[in-house]
Design an enzyme around this catalytic site. Structure first.
Site, PDB file in Angstrom:
ATOM      1  N   ARG A  39       0.781  -1.237   0.000  1.00  0.00           N
ATOM      2  CA  ARG A  39       0.000   0.000   0.000  1.00  0.00           C
ATOM      3  C   ARG A  39       0.810   1.283   0.000  1.00  0.00           C
ATOM      4  O   ARG A  39       0.234   2.369   0.005  1.00  0.00           O
ATOM      5  CB  ARG A  39      -0.987   0.048   1.169  1.00  0.00           C
ATOM      6  CG  ARG A  39      -2.008  -1.035   1.126  1.00  0.00           C
ATOM      7  CD  ARG A  39      -3.099  -0.917   2.162  1.00  0.00           C
ATOM      8  NE  ARG A  39      -2.833  -0.019   3.243  1.00  0.00           N
ATOM      9  CZ  ARG A  39      -3.783   0.633   3.908  1.00  0.00           C
ATOM     10  NH1 ARG A  39      -5.028   0.485   3.581  1.00  0.00           N
ATOM     11  NH2 ARG A  39      -3.462   1.422   4.908  1.00  0.00           N
ATOM     12  N   ASP A  40       2.132   1.213  -0.008  1.00  0.00           N
ATOM     13  CA  ASP A  40       2.924   2.451  -0.026  1.00  0.00           C
ATOM     14  C   ASP A  40       4.209   2.271  -0.837  1.00  0.00           C
ATOM     15  O   ASP A  40       5.286   2.688  -0.426  1.00  0.00           O
ATOM     16  CB  ASP A  40       3.244   2.881   1.412  1.00  0.00           C
ATOM     17  CG  ASP A  40       3.740   4.316   1.502  1.00  0.00           C
ATOM     18  OD1 ASP A  40       3.441   5.113   0.590  1.00  0.00           O
ATOM     19  OD2 ASP A  40       4.424   4.643   2.486  1.00  0.00           O
ATOM     20  N   LEU A  41       4.085   1.642  -2.001  1.00  0.00           N
ATOM     21  CA  LEU A  41       5.265   1.443  -2.840  1.00  0.00           C
ATOM     22  C   LEU A  41       5.638   2.753  -3.520  1.00  0.00           C
ATOM     23  O   LEU A  41       4.822   3.391  -4.173  1.00  0.00           O
ATOM     24  CB  LEU A  41       5.001   0.379  -3.907  1.00  0.00           C
ATOM     25  CG  LEU A  41       4.935  -1.052  -3.412  1.00  0.00           C
ATOM     26  CD1 LEU A  41       4.579  -1.981  -4.556  1.00  0.00           C
ATOM     27  CD2 LEU A  41       6.245  -1.464  -2.782  1.00  0.00           C
TER      28      LEU A  41
END
Length: 85
Positions: A39-41
């Site tokens: 969810r935070d690449l």
């Protein structure tokens, strides 16, 4: 970090880029096989060492999804700062 390397070197050899990209895809595929979504690449969450080995970091927004779900609900995976398109 890749971000720092890009800022410093500006250009990464195509061969090295392919290695980095392949390792990144493998890491994400492995996470999905284990039923996790990062969810935070982004570049700042991808570390790369002097031997061009990739490591994902910052799993603070990661979520686990049920094993029987093949598809992740986008609204559950996106952070509140993002907009669902």
């Amino acid at each position: 970090k890749i971000h720092s390397k890009l800022l410093k070197d500006y250009v990464i050899d195509e061969y090295i880029t392919n290695i980095i990209y392949g390792q990144l895809l493998s890491a994400v595929a492995y996470m999905h096989e284990q039923n996790f979504a990062h969810r935070d690449l982004k570049l700042k969450n991808v570390l790369i060492d002097k031997d061009n080995n990739v490591k994902l970091v910052n799993f603070g927004q990661a979520v686990r999804f049920p094993k029987d779900e093949k598809r992740i609900n986008r609204r559950e995976c996106l952070s509140s700062r993002m907009v669902v398109s």
